[in-house]
Design a protein around this motif. Structure first.
Motif, PDB file in Angstrom:
ATOM      1  N   UNK A 167      64.783   4.041  39.980  1.00 58.56           N
ATOM      2  CA  UNK A 167      64.764   3.394  41.290  1.00 58.56           C
ATOM      3  C   UNK A 167      63.473   3.648  42.044  1.00 58.56           C
ATOM      4  N   UNK A 168      63.271   2.964  43.179  1.00 59.81           N
ATOM      5  CA  UNK A 168      62.031   3.071  43.972  1.00 59.81           C
ATOM      6  C   UNK A 168      61.743   4.488  44.462  1.00 59.81           C
ATOM      7  N   UNK A 169      62.783   5.282  44.717  1.00 55.42           N
ATOM      8  CA  UNK A 169      62.549   6.621  45.255  1.00 55.42           C
ATOM      9  C   UNK A 169      61.838   7.538  44.269  1.00 55.42           C
ATOM     10  N   UNK A 170      61.836   7.159  43.000  1.00 54.74           N
ATOM     11  CA  UNK A 170      61.171   7.981  41.993  1.00 54.74           C
ATOM     12  C   UNK A 170      59.662   7.750  41.941  1.00 54.74           C
ATOM     13  N   UNK A 171      59.180   6.713  42.597  1.00 59.71           N
ATOM     14  CA  UNK A 171      57.763   6.337  42.469  1.00 59.71           C
ATOM     15  C   UNK A 171      56.818   7.464  42.889  1.00 59.71           C
ATOM     16  N   UNK A 172      56.970   8.106  44.052  1.00 64.71           N
ATOM     17  CA  UNK A 172      56.024   9.170  44.425  1.00 64.71           C
ATOM     18  C   UNK A 172      55.992  10.316  43.416  1.00 64.71           C
ATOM     19  N   UNK A 173      57.150  10.707  42.905  1.00 66.72           N
ATOM     20  CA  UNK A 173      57.200  11.816  41.962  1.00 66.72           C
ATOM     21  C   UNK A 173      56.531  11.459  40.644  1.00 66.72           C
ATOM     22  N   UNK A 174      56.793  10.254  40.142  1.00 63.52           N
ATOM     23  CA  UNK A 174      56.182   9.830  38.887  1.00 63.52           C
ATOM     24  C   UNK A 174      54.670   9.721  39.049  1.00 63.52           C
ATOM     25  N   UNK A 175      54.219   9.200  40.170  1.00 57.62           N
ATOM     26  CA  UNK A 175      52.780   9.124  40.432  1.00 57.62           C
ATOM     27  C   UNK A 175      52.167  10.521  40.472  1.00 57.62           C
ATOM     28  N   UNK A 176      52.821  11.443  41.149  1.00 60.49           N
ATOM     29  CA  UNK A 176      52.314  12.817  41.225  1.00 60.49           C
ATOM     30  C   UNK A 176      52.220  13.443  39.843  1.00 60.49           C
ATOM     31  N   UNK A 177      53.267  13.258  39.034  1.00 62.93           N
ATOM     32  CA  UNK A 177      53.279  13.837  37.686  1.00 62.93           C
ATOM     33  C   UNK A 177      52.167  13.245  36.828  1.00 62.93           C
ATOM     34  N   UNK A 178      51.941  11.937  36.938  1.00 64.57           N
ATOM     35  CA  UNK A 178      50.877  11.291  36.173  1.00 64.57           C
ATOM     36  C   UNK A 178      49.498  11.785  36.595  1.00 64.57           C
ATOM     37  N   UNK A 179      49.283  11.933  37.879  1.00 65.33           N
ATOM     38  CA  UNK A 179      47.972  12.351  38.367  1.00 65.33           C
ATOM     39  C   UNK A 179      47.672  13.791  37.967  1.00 65.33           C
ATOM     40  N   UNK A 180      48.644  14.668  38.058  1.00 65.07           N
ATOM     41  CA  UNK A 180      48.401  16.058  37.662  1.00 65.07           C
ATOM     42  C   UNK A 180      48.119  16.142  36.165  1.00 65.07           C
TER      43      UNK A 180
END
Length: 400
Positions: free
Chosen positions: A354-367
């Motif tokens: 769902x949309x609420x996962x977007x910030x976390x997935x972005x953070x994980x990808x960037x790190x």
């Protein structure tokens, strides 16, 4: 199964999940001073695997818990002996068969005596051992010191992965028996040495009987899991159910029930003393991470079904070759199938809860991108197409 003792307490599903996260090093402040070696001793086993996408799995395990620790630092921590000037350098780890091929703390060498004895008694093998090859390998290691299979005369007879040379068969047999040990990987190749030379003298013995070995490994599994069913505990070091049954009552673990699990469970008593609190890690997880390597447990705790598809024919893959679950806020909120193209981390396929996962997935990808020296992240496919652009915008915003 033998009759079970009465459970001492009942845990909610949420309590069990948080206990498991803390036990695996994902809840609370990480012990950075102990570093990679601390992670290894805390987990009791770190699985090895040949697949390398972002990095090899044994590198991804401490990264997931400690953050962007240097990859060279990881290998050095596992394989470089230390000496304090007063004693000979001693290894911190050895490689042996546990959950699979695993890096194990060297202190656990005596507790795998039961498995070494079982291998010595095994009547059948997949590879034929040529006459004289075993003795020749031992002689060569004794004379020349630590060697790879290539140094010993070659690992394979042909290019086929399964077509081992007689030398490779012999040295692997000696490894399973415990006469030879691997305390280093060099360019991904095992470096073999005589156990009598590499394992510290105080640990070099098979004196513990099977029951004592099993009690120790069951207790360690319970501590590493925090709470688990009989099957969870058996799977951690790949024990048989009846082996767990024989010793669990004397292992120090406490019988509990967990809401919704439907099966008896056992907990580390230390895990029940304080309520799990603290900071959650947001990270990509290797499919071989011990938090999720037992698929039934992962589904039971997180409601998340995951399968490694690297060995699934490409047309039949659902989530990708090396889909990595995303952990955030103590939940599994999606998965990413990554790749690298020069300095770009490519999210070939992304699944979002769902949309609420977007910030976390972005953070994980960037790190993860920073860790593997990538300066850009590109998203190719998102299973819910409408979420692709919001994810791309979130990545762009964080990069600015």
């Amino acid at each position: 199964m033998p009759s079970l003792p009465r459970p001492v307490t009942e845990l909610t599903a949420d309590e069990a999940r948080r206990i498991a996260l803390r036990a695996q090093g994902f809840l609370g402040a990480p012990d950075r001073r102990a570093g990679v070696r601390g992670v290894l001793r805390h987990l009791g086993a770190v699985q090895l695997d040949t697949i390398s996408v972002l990095a090899r799995s044994h590198e991804l395990i401490p990264y997931a818990r400690l953050g962007a620790i240097g990859r060279r630092t990881v290998d050095t921590a596992y394989w470089t002996p230390s000496a304090d000037g007063r004693a000979e350098a001693r290894p911190h780890a050895f490689e042996y068969w546990s959950h699979a091929a695993c890096i194990l703390p060297v202190e656990e060498w005596p507790h795998f005596a039961f498995r070494r004895r079982a291998y010595r008694a095994r009547p059948h093998w997949n590879h034929t051992l040529p006459d004289g090859a075993y003795d020749q390998v031992i002689k060569q290691l004794r004379t020349e010191g630590p060697l790879t299979a290539t140094d010993l005369g070659g690992a394979k007879r042909t290019s086929e992965w399964w077509d081992w040379s007689g030398t490779k068969v012999a040295v692997e047999r000696a490894l399973m028996y415990g006469e030879v040990v691997c305390v280093e990987r060099r360019g991904w190749k095992r470096v073999y040495d005589l156990a009598e030379r590499a394992v510290p003298g105080t640990l070099l013995h098979d004196q513990l009987d099977d029951a004592e070995c099993l009690r120790r490994l069951v207790r360690l599994a319970g501590q590493s899991l925090g709470v688990g069913t009989r099957a969870d505990i058996a799977d951690y070091h790949r024990l048989k159910g009846e082996q767990v049954d024989a010793v669990i009552a004397d292992s120090g673990l406490i019988p509990v029930t967990v809401e919704g699990w439907g099966k008896p469970a056992w907990a580390d008593p230390a895990a029940l003393q304080t309520s799990p609190r603290g900071r959650h890690r947001t990270t990509l997880l290797s499919p071989f991470d011990s938090l999720i390597w037992e698929r039934a447990r992962t589904e039971r705790i997180f409601g998340f079904t995951h399968r490694l598809e690297a060995y699934v024919p490409k047309p039949k893959r659902v989530h990708g070759y090396f889909a990595m679950p995303v952990l955030a806020g103590g939940r599994l909120v999606g998965r990413v199938d990554p790749a690298r193209e020069s300095r770009t981390l490519v999210a070939k396929q992304v699944t979002l809860d769902g949309p609420r996962a977007i910030p976390a997935v972005a953070q994980a990808l960037l790190e993860a991108a920073t860790w593997v020296d990538c300066t850009n992240v590109r998203v190719e496919r998102v299973d819910a197409p409408a979420l692709r652009e919001p994810l791309v915008r979130e990545l762009a915003r964080a990069l600015d």
